[in-house]
Design an enzyme around this catalytic site. Structure first.
Site, PDB file in Angstrom:
ATOM      1  N   ASP A  53       0.814  -1.213   0.000  1.00  0.00           N
ATOM      2  CA  ASP A  53       0.000   0.000   0.000  1.00  0.00           C
ATOM      3  C   ASP A  53       0.849   1.265   0.000  1.00  0.00           C
ATOM      4  O   ASP A  53       2.068   1.225   0.182  1.00  0.00           O
ATOM      5  CB  ASP A  53      -0.974   0.004   1.200  1.00  0.00           C
ATOM      6  CG  ASP A  53      -0.325  -0.515   2.495  1.00  0.00           C
ATOM      7  OD1 ASP A  53       0.913  -0.518   2.576  1.00  0.00           O
ATOM      8  OD2 ASP A  53      -1.061  -0.914   3.403  1.00  0.00           O
ATOM      9  N   ASN A 122      -7.419  -3.061  14.397  1.00  0.00           N
ATOM     10  CA  ASN A 122      -8.822  -3.273  14.012  1.00  0.00           C
ATOM     11  C   ASN A 122      -8.969  -4.449  13.037  1.00  0.00           C
ATOM     12  O   ASN A 122     -10.022  -4.637  12.451  1.00  0.00           O
ATOM     13  CB  ASN A 122      -9.408  -1.995  13.393  1.00  0.00           C
ATOM     14  CG  ASN A 122      -8.735  -1.604  12.091  1.00  0.00           C
ATOM     15  OD1 ASN A 122      -7.778  -2.253  11.655  1.00  0.00           O
ATOM     16  ND2 ASN A 122      -9.219  -0.557  11.459  1.00  0.00           N
ATOM     17  N   HIS A 124      -7.268  -4.885  10.229  1.00  0.00           N
ATOM     18  CA  HIS A 124      -7.017  -4.620   8.804  1.00  0.00           C
ATOM     19  C   HIS A 124      -5.743  -5.324   8.322  1.00  0.00           C
ATOM     20  O   HIS A 124      -4.835  -5.602   9.110  1.00  0.00           O
ATOM     21  CB  HIS A 124      -6.994  -3.113   8.496  1.00  0.00           C
ATOM     22  CG  HIS A 124      -5.784  -2.355   8.937  1.00  0.00           C
ATOM     23  ND1 HIS A 124      -5.844  -1.043   9.358  1.00  0.00           N
ATOM     24  CD2 HIS A 124      -4.468  -2.684   9.012  1.00  0.00           C
ATOM     25  CE1 HIS A 124      -4.646  -0.614   9.661  1.00  0.00           C
ATOM     26  NE2 HIS A 124      -3.779  -1.591   9.466  1.00  0.00           N
ATOM     27  N   GLU A 129      -9.671  -1.934   5.375  1.00  0.00           N
ATOM     28  CA  GLU A 129     -10.286  -1.706   6.677  1.00  0.00           C
ATOM     29  C   GLU A 129     -11.504  -2.617   6.839  1.00  0.00           C
ATOM     30  O   GLU A 129     -11.983  -3.214   5.860  1.00  0.00           O
ATOM     31  CB  GLU A 129     -10.718  -0.229   6.773  1.00  0.00           C
ATOM     32  CG  GLU A 129      -9.581   0.767   6.586  1.00  0.00           C
ATOM     33  CD  GLU A 129      -8.686   0.912   7.827  1.00  0.00           C
ATOM     34  OE1 GLU A 129      -8.605  -0.019   8.658  1.00  0.00           O
ATOM     35  OE2 GLU A 129      -8.054   1.978   7.949  1.00  0.00           O
TER      36      GLU A 129
HETATM   37  C1  F6R Z   1       1.547  -1.647   6.077  1.00  0.00           C
HETATM   38  C2  F6R Z   1       0.201  -2.195   6.172  1.00  0.00           C
HETATM   39  C3  F6R Z   1      -0.569  -2.187   7.454  1.00  0.00           C
HETATM   40  C4  F6R Z   1       0.253  -2.575   8.667  1.00  0.00           C
HETATM   41  C5  F6R Z   1      -0.586  -2.533   9.935  1.00  0.00           C
HETATM   42  C6  F6R Z   1       0.254  -2.777  11.179  1.00  0.00           C
HETATM   43  O1  F6R Z   1       2.038  -1.773   4.762  1.00  0.00           O
HETATM   44  O2  F6R Z   1      -0.281  -2.624   5.194  1.00  0.00           O
HETATM   45  O3  F6R Z   1      -1.655  -3.058   7.330  1.00  0.00           O
HETATM   46  O4  F6R Z   1       0.793  -3.857   8.482  1.00  0.00           O
HETATM   47  O5  F6R Z   1      -1.228  -1.298  10.054  1.00  0.00           O
HETATM   48  O6  F6R Z   1       1.141  -1.716  11.329  1.00  0.00           O
HETATM   49  P1  F6R Z   1       2.310  -1.765  12.415  1.00  0.00           P
HETATM   50  O7  F6R Z   1       3.247  -2.863  12.008  1.00  0.00           O
HETATM   51  O8  F6R Z   1       2.944  -0.412  12.335  1.00  0.00           O
HETATM   52  O9  F6R Z   1       1.653  -2.043  13.728  1.00  0.00           O
END
Ligand code: F6R
Length: 228
Positions: A53, A122, A124, A129
């Protein structure tokens, strides 16, 4: 362990197609991949990568852009060819074409061998989301208030107002098409999401639960995240 699995995939097939994530969770894995490159001769010269992303409206060299994150954490520290690294362009004028091109490039290299994921508190995965459809593909999405708050806790952005409201993200179906998925979860903040993803029903209200039923999907969690 995640780095070992990625290294194994690359040694088995030097042209491996690896999907990558940003965020706090995979940074140690990238550090270990750099070490394997420098000390144990792991070469990325043939490897192709696709990132999950990118924020919409952030140029790639922005301090919080995911292209820059990948450059600093991994790409500039290994022998990967720049043209083999694919990060969605947050400044694309035609986002529909950018997303379609991303899907097309994945298909053109024969699909992703292993996709490394994190998980949001959450539930995701990537920026899919809660409510994201199981058959979703790469597209523009709105970020949830929870994700905006999580990403402005000082680790990345300092203030919620600085966080872009939208992002480009690989879809659930894009991720599920990978031949192997490795999801990393660390810390107690991920415990509820992890439990729901693994033990709850497969439902769009917890996007990570939509990985259930994938033929080769591994969740790697530390004790805090699993709660054991
Ligand atoms: C990042 C992504 C997100 C993260 C998630 C956890 O490319 O796609 O889904 O993997 O938000 O983020 P952290 O590792 O910062 O807790």
């Amino acid at each position: 362990m995640a780095a070992t699995l990625i290294a194994r995939a690359i040694r088995a097939r030097p042209e491996a197609v690896i999907g990558l994530a940003t965020g706090s969770t995979p940074t140690r894995c990238y550090g270990e991949l750099v070490r394997l490159h420098r000390e144990e001769g792991l070469s990325f010269a043939g490897v192709r990568t696709f990132n999950l992303d990118e924020y919409l409206g952030l140029p790639g060299d922005h301090g919080q852009g995911y292209r820059r994150f990948m450059q600093e954490q991994l790409f500039e520290r290994i022998d990967i060819r720049p043209w083999n690294t694919h990060v969605l362009d947050g400044m694309a004028r035609d986002t529909g074409a950018e997303c379609a091109a991303f899907e097309h490039r994945i298909a053109a290299v024969g699909g992703v061998d292993l996709w490394l994921l994190g998980i949001g508190a959450n539930g995701h995965i990537a920026f899919n989301e809660p409510g994201s459809a199981a058959d979703s593909r790469t597209r523009v999405v709105d970020l949830s208030a929870e994700t905006i708050a999580a990403n402005s806790d000082g680790r990345f952005f300092k203030d919620p107002a600085e966080v872009p409201r939208q992002a480009l993200t690989a879809g659930i179906a894009t991720i599920r098409a990978a031949r192997r998925i490795v999801l990393l979860a660390t810390g107690a903040g991920k415990r509820a999401a992890l439990r729901t993803a693994v033990e709850g029903p497969s439902t769009e209200s917890c996007p990570a639960s939509l990985l259930q039923g994938h033929p080769d999907c591994l969740f790697l969690a530390d004790r805090e995240a699993w709660g054991a």
